[in-house]
Design a protein around this motif. Structure first.
Motif, PDB file in Angstrom:
ATOM      1  N   PRO A  76       2.001  -5.110  -5.110  1.00 32.39           N
ATOM      2  CA  PRO A  76       3.456  -5.079  -5.221  1.00 32.39           C
ATOM      3  C   PRO A  76       4.044  -6.466  -4.982  1.00 32.39           C
ATOM      4  N   VAL A  77       5.206  -6.719  -5.578  1.00 29.71           N
ATOM      5  CA  VAL A  77       5.820  -8.045  -5.504  1.00 29.71           C
ATOM      6  C   VAL A  77       6.309  -8.359  -4.093  1.00 29.71           C
ATOM      7  N   CYS A  78       6.496  -7.314  -3.276  1.00 27.26           N
ATOM      8  CA  CYS A  78       7.019  -7.537  -1.925  1.00 27.26           C
ATOM      9  C   CYS A  78       6.528  -6.419  -1.016  1.00 27.26           C
ATOM     10  N   GLU A  79       6.706  -6.622   0.270  1.00 25.36           N
ATOM     11  CA  GLU A  79       6.253  -5.663   1.270  1.00 25.36           C
ATOM     12  C   GLU A  79       6.870  -4.283   1.060  1.00 25.36           C
ATOM     13  N   GLY A  80       8.128  -4.270   0.610  1.00 22.18           N
ATOM     14  CA  GLY A  80       8.811  -2.993   0.415  1.00 22.18           C
ATOM     15  C   GLY A  80       8.136  -2.107  -0.599  1.00 22.18           C
ATOM     16  N   GLY A  81       7.424  -2.705  -1.573  1.00 26.90           N
ATOM     17  CA  GLY A  81       6.750  -1.918  -2.595  1.00 26.90           C
ATOM     18  C   GLY A  81       5.665  -1.020  -2.045  1.00 26.90           C
ATOM     19  N   TYR A  82       5.082  -1.394  -0.905  1.00 24.42           N
ATOM     20  CA  TYR A  82       4.015  -0.579  -0.326  1.00 24.42           C
ATOM     21  C   TYR A  82       4.545   0.760   0.204  1.00 24.42           C
ATOM     22  N   PHE A  83       5.865   0.836   0.446  1.00 22.32           N
ATOM     23  CA  PHE A  83       6.458   2.096   0.900  1.00 22.32           C
ATOM     24  C   PHE A  83       6.767   3.034  -0.271  1.00 22.32           C
ATOM     25  N   ASN A  84       6.682   2.528  -1.492  1.00 22.99           N
ATOM     26  CA  ASN A  84       7.013   3.328  -2.676  1.00 22.99           C
ATOM     27  C   ASN A  84       5.749   4.020  -3.178  1.00 22.99           C
ATOM     28  N   LYS A  85       5.521   5.229  -2.711  1.00 26.02           N
ATOM     29  CA  LYS A  85       4.246   5.916  -2.942  1.00 26.02           C
ATOM     30  C   LYS A  85       4.339   7.083  -3.919  1.00 26.02           C
ATOM     31  N   GLY A  86       5.498   7.281  -4.508  1.00 22.67           N
ATOM     32  CA  GLY A  86       5.595   8.215  -5.621  1.00 22.67           C
ATOM     33  C   GLY A  86       5.764   9.680  -5.298  1.00 22.67           C
ATOM     34  N   GLU A  87       5.854  10.038  -4.003  1.00 16.80           N
ATOM     35  CA  GLU A  87       5.980  11.481  -3.700  1.00 16.80           C
ATOM     36  C   GLU A  87       7.212  12.093  -4.345  1.00 16.80           C
ATOM     37  N   ALA A  88       8.317  11.336  -4.353  1.00 17.85           N
ATOM     38  CA  ALA A  88       9.554  11.894  -4.908  1.00 17.85           C
ATOM     39  C   ALA A  88       9.397  12.190  -6.397  1.00 17.85           C
ATOM     40  N   ILE A  89       8.675  11.317  -7.102  1.00 22.14           N
ATOM     41  CA  ILE A  89       8.410  11.552  -8.520  1.00 22.14           C
ATOM     42  C   ILE A  89       7.579  12.819  -8.685  1.00 22.14           C
ATOM     43  N   ARG A  90       6.536  12.939  -7.872  1.00 21.73           N
ATOM     44  CA  ARG A  90       5.663  14.111  -7.978  1.00 21.73           C
ATOM     45  C   ARG A  90       6.390  15.398  -7.605  1.00 21.73           C
ATOM     46  N   MET A  91       7.248  15.329  -6.589  1.00 20.59           N
ATOM     47  CA  MET A  91       8.004  16.522  -6.206  1.00 20.59           C
ATOM     48  C   MET A  91       8.824  17.039  -7.377  1.00 20.59           C
ATOM     49  N   ALA A  92       9.454  16.121  -8.077  1.00 21.01           N
ATOM     50  CA  ALA A  92      10.279  16.513  -9.218  1.00 21.01           C
ATOM     51  C   ALA A  92       9.420  17.041 -10.365  1.00 21.01           C
ATOM     52  N   LEU A  93       8.312  16.341 -10.660  1.00 28.64           N
ATOM     53  CA  LEU A  93       7.421  16.797 -11.728  1.00 28.64           C
ATOM     54  C   LEU A  93       6.884  18.201 -11.435  1.00 28.64           C
ATOM     55  N   ASN A  94       6.606  18.477 -10.165  1.00 25.10           N
ATOM     56  CA  ASN A  94       6.080  19.791  -9.778  1.00 25.10           C
ATOM     57  C   ASN A  94       7.085  20.909 -10.016  1.00 25.10           C
TER      58      ASN A  94
END
Length: 473
Positions: free
Chosen positions: A213-231
């Motif tokens: 990731p381009v910055c430290e903050g990117g490591y917190f972006n783990k995709g659960e919210a995307i998966r929750m919606a897809l589910n």
């Protein structure tokens, strides 16, 4: 009959989209004399809150605070090969200025500060203090209106009632314990999946774990919210196998340690050979394509910028080198090759042939100058100057992941759409977890759209909750 709830509106994520959503919702609720319980849930602690936004300079593709850059809509559509959502893009264009004025009214100043782009085809407006100024000001105003911010809380599941509307949210708090919240509406604003190795491999492909990731903050972006919606049957959008790439110094620990000076130099691969036209257009319009080339075409996904002492004569060169790491220097090209662990003879030949190919003409650092290197493959279209003034200089360059492109589809109000293009009641999304981009990223639009559609989602969620309350009364 009343509906017992913990929060009327829960926002997942404390970046630009999340704080804009929370504040806009709180303001609208106050205007309508609604006493709503609103919360932001943030996986990080206070000191690391804000995902990508916290670390970004937050470039805006704006001529001034009221006016988007020329050809804003057309460029976004063309860059996406017309796969982008035209209605969404037009809504972004119409609301960009008013939204930035709204952000300004909360205490964020905007100005034309120096950027890492020494040449640019489009203007870039910046918030003074970068993305962190946006988070700090919007969250402070939201807190003043009663918004609760819960840190170290990760949302991991959404619950629907018998009608298919959002009614619950499961969150995992620090230590592993899980709590279920009763909610009327949820706004997902949790960023992309660049911090999730599994999803990176699943969607981006082989060796995706090597793209930091381009910055430290990117490591917190783990995709659960995307998966929750897809589910829940949410529709996907955006180019799932792609990400916004940026060339950076792999040695650096800084956020966004961009190496944007290479148009005035040459780029070589691990074999010591050039592989791209370093000067085919302004840096803001080409760096992403070059970063992709480094990842997908170069051995070990690394390249080296090679130049000489003339680098120091380029005005503002420091702005284009955002790394804090020193240059790798050597008195001869052979020594430099040894330090870089690339074949010395090949590097010498590459530089010699390049120098011979440089054509006469005036070197102009701040615009395309047509000063070419011809008769070599690949040629160089602009800013071709001989590399012959020792000590020689090198910087390693890799591709990093600014954000992922695949995400959730929404309408222009931020409502999450199902695969049947119906809105899922009570579910909203905004920011980098929503899919918009295909092909080439139109620089300066990501934070901007996070603010615009975060605000719209927050306002619409208040209307949704009000209509839901009426149905219970």
């Amino acid at each position: 009959m009343t509906n017992e709830i913990d929060f009327d509106i829960a926002i997942i994520g404390c970046g630009a989209a999340g704080t804009a959503a929370a504040l806009a919702a709180a303001e609208k609720a106050k205007e309508q004399n609604q006493n709503l319980k609103i919360a932001i849930l943030e996986r990080a602690d206070f000191d690391h809150r804000g995902g990508n936004t916290r670390w970004t300079a937050a470039y805006m593709r704006m001529e001034d605070i009221d006016t988007p850059a020329p050809n804003f809509v057309e460029d976004m559509l063309v860059f996406s090969n017309h796969y982008g959502d035209k209605n969404y893009i037009e809504t972004l264009h119409q609301n960009a200025g008013p939204t930035l004025r709204w952000v300004e009214s909360k205490g964020v100043e905007f100005d034309y500060l120096p950027t890492m782009f020494l040449t640019a085809s489009k203007p870039r407006l910046l918030p003074v203090g970068g993305g962190r100024a946006i988070i700090d000001n919007l969250s402070l105003r939201a807190r003043a209106l009663g918004v609760e911010i819960i840190y170290e809380a990760t949302a991991w599941n959404l619950l629907l009632d018998e009608t298919g509307a959002v009614e619950g949210l499961k969150i995992r708090i620090k230590g592993g314990e899980s709590v279920e919240l009763k909610v009327n509406a949820v706004i997902l604003a949790a960023g992309g999946f660049q911090g999730n190795q599994e999803m990176m491999a699943q969607y981006i492909g082989r060796d995706a774990h090597k793209i930091p990731p381009v910055c430290e903050g990117g490591y917190f972006n783990k995709g659960e919210a995307i998966r929750m919606a897809l589910n829940l049957g949410a529709k996907g959008a955006g180019q799932w196998d792609s990400f916004h790439a940026e060339p950076v110094d792999p040695r650096s620990k800084r956020e966004e340690a961009g190496v944007m000076l290479y148009p005035y130099a040459i780029l070589v691969n691990q074999e010591g050979k050039r592989f791209t036209d370093e000067g085919y257009t302004t840096i803001d319009e080409q760096y992403e394509a070059v970063a992709r080339k480094i990842f997908y075409e170069c051995t070990d996904h690394v390249a080296y910028m090679i130049t000489d002492q003339k680098m120091f004569d380029i005005p503002n060169y420091e702005e284009a080198l955002q790394t804090e790491q020193p240059a790798i220097e050597a008195n001869t090209l052979e020594e430099l090759a040894i330090k870089l662990n690339i074949p010395a003879e090949t590097l010498v030949n590459t530089v010699t042939e390049f120098n011979k190919a440089v054509q006469p003409g005036e070197f102009l650092w701040n615009k395309k100058d047509g000063k070419q290197a011809v008769g070599i493959t690949p040629p160089k279209s602009n800013w071709a100057i001989p590399i012959d003034q020792a000590p020689y200089i090198a910087y390693p360059v890799i591709s990093c992941n600014v954000f992922t492109n695949g995400g959730i589809a929404t309408d222009i109000q931020g409502r999450v759409l199902s695969n049947d293009n119906d809105a899922i009641p009570g579910l909203y999304a905004a920011g980098e977890m929503t899919g918009l981009y295909y092909g080439k990223y139109p620089g300066g639009t990501s934070v901007l759209r996070g603010l615009v559609f975060g605000k719209r989602a927050g306002e619409h969620a208040v209307d949704y909750v009000a209509s839901k309350e009426k149905s219970y009364s």
